[in-house]
Structures are given as C-alpha cells and as structure tokens.
Design an enzyme around this catalytic site. Structure first.
Site, mmCIF file in Angstrom:
data_model
loop_
_atom_site.group_PDB
_atom_site.id
_atom_site.type_symbol
_atom_site.label_atom_id
_atom_site.label_comp_id
_atom_site.label_asym_id
_atom_site.label_seq_id
_atom_site.Cartn_x
_atom_site.Cartn_y
_atom_site.Cartn_z
ATOM 1 C CG ASP A 17 -1.749 -1.317 1.220
ATOM 2 O OD1 ASP A 17 -2.235 -1.736 0.160
ATOM 3 O OD2 ASP A 17 -1.808 -1.953 2.289
ATOM 4 C CG HIS A 46 -1.433 -2.681 -7.118
ATOM 5 N ND1 HIS A 46 -0.394 -3.095 -7.894
ATOM 6 C CD2 HIS A 46 -1.132 -3.079 -5.857
ATOM 7 C CE1 HIS A 46 0.502 -3.718 -7.148
ATOM 8 N NE2 HIS A 46 0.061 -3.734 -5.906
HETATM 9 P P1 IMP Z 1 -2.360 -12.899 3.090
HETATM 10 O O1 IMP Z 1 -1.361 -12.443 2.056
HETATM 11 O O2 IMP Z 1 -3.779 -12.620 2.660
HETATM 12 O O3 IMP Z 1 -2.123 -14.297 3.547
HETATM 13 O O4 IMP Z 1 -2.141 -11.978 4.399
HETATM 14 C C1 IMP Z 1 -0.941 -12.043 5.163
HETATM 15 C C2 IMP Z 1 -0.561 -10.671 5.688
HETATM 16 O O5 IMP Z 1 -0.151 -9.836 4.596
HETATM 17 C C3 IMP Z 1 -1.697 -9.902 6.372
HETATM 18 O O6 IMP Z 1 -1.151 -9.102 7.387
HETATM 19 C C4 IMP Z 1 -2.239 -9.036 5.250
HETATM 20 O O7 IMP Z 1 -2.899 -7.896 5.762
HETATM 21 C C5 IMP Z 1 -0.964 -8.677 4.532
HETATM 22 N N1 IMP Z 1 -1.169 -8.356 3.117
HETATM 23 C C6 IMP Z 1 -1.313 -9.222 2.093
HETATM 24 N N2 IMP Z 1 -1.443 -8.558 0.937
HETATM 25 C C7 IMP Z 1 -1.354 -7.252 1.224
HETATM 26 C C8 IMP Z 1 -1.388 -6.062 0.436
HETATM 27 O O8 IMP Z 1 -1.504 -6.065 -0.783
HETATM 28 N N3 IMP Z 1 -1.266 -4.889 1.106
HETATM 29 C C9 IMP Z 1 -1.091 -4.854 2.435
HETATM 30 N N4 IMP Z 1 -1.057 -5.923 3.217
HETATM 31 C C10 IMP Z 1 -1.187 -7.121 2.616
HETATM 32 MG MG MG Z 2 -2.832 -2.221 -1.736
#
Ligand code: IMP
Ligand code: MG
Length: 344
Positions: A17, A46
């Site tokens: 982000d 995105h």
């Molecule tokens: P997962 O990737 O859904 O398994 O989430 C694992 C960790 O990564 C969590 O803390 C999510 O909030 C974080 N996370 C996964 N993708 C993103 C993203 O695109 N932006 C911010 N945090 C992410």
């Molecule tokens: Mg994002």
C-alpha cells in the site's frame, strides 16, 4: 531520449500500500510502456486514479491506462479466474491481456480454508482471499494451473517468452511487484507476512526474466508507513493521532483500517539494500506537506518538503526520482530527466 529500452521493476518498500499502482500507471503512460507484467495475487489491491475515476485492481496490471500496453500475468502469480474475468470486462482489455499457462489457480475451497483457519485469519490477519492455501497446494504439487481452466483459454500465453523476446527487440517492459518487502515470506516480519517473497529478485523470478536484464529497480515508499493485519510496527500511532495527521486509510481489498507510523529510515535502508534499488518513488508527499498538492515541478515544492526529500536521499544513498503529490496519475514530480536517469 536515450536509445536503451529498460526493463524496470517496481516494488514496495514497506508493508504494501505504498502507492505502486499510481507509480506503475504513471510510468506506463509517461514512458509508453510496451509490456507490463503483474505478479502476486488478489490479496494485493492496486489503486489507479485517472481524471477522478478510481480503479481498484487485483489482477490486471496498473499499466492498463496506457492503451497500447500488452498486459500480462506472470507464471509465479496466483489467479482467481472470477476476479480476473470480471476485471477484463470492466476495463475492456480483452484483446491485450495474457495469462501464463503456469499461473496457479485460487479456488473457492482455498478462500474457505483461508477464512476458517484461526492461525491465518486471526493471528496473521490474512486478507481472506485464499492466496496462502492456494500456494500451499502449489507447493504440494496438487494445484490447478491456468492451462487447466477452460474460461482462461483465450488468454493463455508464454509470458517468459513474450517478455524476453520483447526485450530482445528493444521494447520497454515494466514489472509490477505487489505488497512490500517487510511482508516478504523471506525478508519480512515472519510469521506476520504474506505467502511469497516480495523482493525485486522474486518479481523477476515470478515473471521468468533473469536479473542481468534489469535496468532499474524502483522502490516505492509512502511518506509515512502503514500496515494491515498483525505484526510489529515501530512507532505506531493511535487511531486518533493518525486521524489528526490525516494519515487515516482503509485497505483496498478488505476495508480494514490501516495501522500507521511515521516514515522509518531504518526499514527504508534495508528495503533499498535487499531490492538493489536504483531509484526511489515517494508517494503521498501532499499528505505530509499540503502545500505540495498537485505540484509537478520539483522547484515548486515547499522548503520543508524538499528538506524531507534530501534527508531520504542522504540517508538511503539513492535518488528520489518520482514524487507523488496527489492521487491522480498525473499528480507527479518526475525528476528523471533532470537527473539524467530517464532511459526512454
Ligand atoms: P495474506 O497475504 O492474505 O495471507 O495476508 C498475510 C498478511 O499480509 C496480512 O497481514 C495481510 O494484511 C498482509 N497483506 C497481504 N497482501 C497485502 C497487500 O496487498 N497490502 C497490504 N497488506 C497485505
Ligand atoms: Mg494495496
């Protein structure tokens, strides 16, 4: 205009982000990119804004705003066919999008597993999009691949071949990383990380392009740090303080409130090191310094904003070439020409 056509990799320098969507869409338009490749999966949203219209992308490369760009999804990515097909229709990019045969597939059962697993859903705070369980199945070698899915047939392509051929022919290729280095499975705050490596090297690996072909690695930092889900966040501010400073944000995919902290130089130095950054893109400068809103020339930035940028360059030893001054794709200071770093 030099004649060297670059392979540029854009990655996140904190916890995701950072504004990669904005940086990638700006580069695609300004540099008239020929091919853009997205990596990662639908857990990463995105955001791209063009003339006030907001697009929240989870599969299609943010470069779609440049109408001549071919849009690809690399073999290391995990595709949710429903979300992919929906975005293809909404964005009207059917004739220029391609998915690698070897992308693995997120199925409904992966989403259910992600959301019903207390470790993932509660402790880690996953986005609940099924990405982690889909990657588990891929590692166990039982996953379905894009080549097995009928609805994806019209889009299937050999992404490594397309990308490497394009580079051989002097075309400009942009690789769009997802998430940030501190969510990396290898380099992040384990176990509070996502299910893949998010570094520039891993982005190349996901696409199928060798490290010797890369000209630029642009690491994107937001002017402050945010994170969603569990895990450490040095200097974390209270919700009230975040609101007072105007740093309050909600996550693109899950709608969760993002945790916030001030810009972290120590983390940024490590992000530059692990990614081999050649340039830095700094986003949301206008949130820290409201007088920089919409500014497009470096000289027109206020003295405090300029001081902040000099400090980043001094501490990190890498030039800040792109500076976001508002949400729209064109609200950007581009110093590449002035610094002799614009390759196209
Ligand atoms: P997962 O990737 O859904 O398994 O989430 C694992 C960790 O990564 C969590 O803390 C999510 O909030 C974080 N996370 C996964 N993708 C993103 C993203 O695109 N932006 C911010 N945090 C992410
Ligand atoms: Mg994002």
């Amino acid at each position: 205009m030099g004649d060297q056509m670059p392979l540029t990799v854009v990655v996140g320098g904190f916890f995701g982000d950072e504004g990669k969507g904005k940086v990638v869409s700006y580069l695609a338009k300004r540099d008239r990119v020929d091919i853009a490749v997205r990596t990662g999966s639908v857990n990463a949203g995105h955001t791209v804004m063009v003339n006030g219209n907001v697009f929240k992308l989870r599969m299609i490369p943010s470069a779609f705003i440049h109408k001549e760009a071919r849009l690809l999804i690399g073999p290391g990515a995990n595709v949710n066919p429903t979300i992919f097909l929906k975005e293809v229709e909404e964005l009207g990019v059917r004739d220029r999008v391609g998915v690698d045969y070897q992308c693995s597939i997120i199925e409904e059962q992966h989403i259910i597993r992600d959301r019903s697993d207390a470790h993932l859903a509660k402790k880690i705070g996953s986005t609940g999009q099924g990405v982690g369980p889909a990657i588990e199945d891929r590692v166990r070698r039982i996953a379905k691949l894009a080549r097995d899915i009928g609805d994806l047939k019209p889009y299937l392509t050999d992404v490594p071949l397309e990308v490497n051929r394009a580079l051989d022919n002097g075309k400009y290729v942009l690789l769009e990383g997802t998430q940030g280095i501190f969510l990396s499975l290898y380099h992040g705050t384990y176990p509070y990380v996502t299910s893949r490596d998010t570094s520039a090297a891993a982005v190349c690996s996901e696409v199928g392009v060798g490290p010797t072909r890369v000209n630029d690695v642009i690491v994107v930092f937001k002017a402050y740090v945010t994170r969603v889900g569990g895990g450490p966040l040095e200097g974390e501010l209270s919700l009230e303080e975040a609101k007072r400073r105007g740093w309050f944000e909600k996550a693109t995919v899950t709608g969760r409130i993002r945790r916030v902290a001030p810009f972290n130089f120590k983390l940024a130095r490590r992000a530059v090191m692990i990614n081999g950054a050649t340039q830095i893109a700094l986003t949301k400068l206008d949130i820290l310094f409201p007088d920089s809103r919409g500014v497009k020339e470096f000289d027109e930035l206020g003295s405090e904003a300029k001081k902040f940028i000099s400090k980043i360059e001094k501490e990190l030893g890498v030039p800040v070439t792109l500076i976001g001054t508002g949400p729209d794709v064109d609200e950007m200071v581009d110093r590449r020409e002035e610094l002799g770093l614009r390759r196209k």
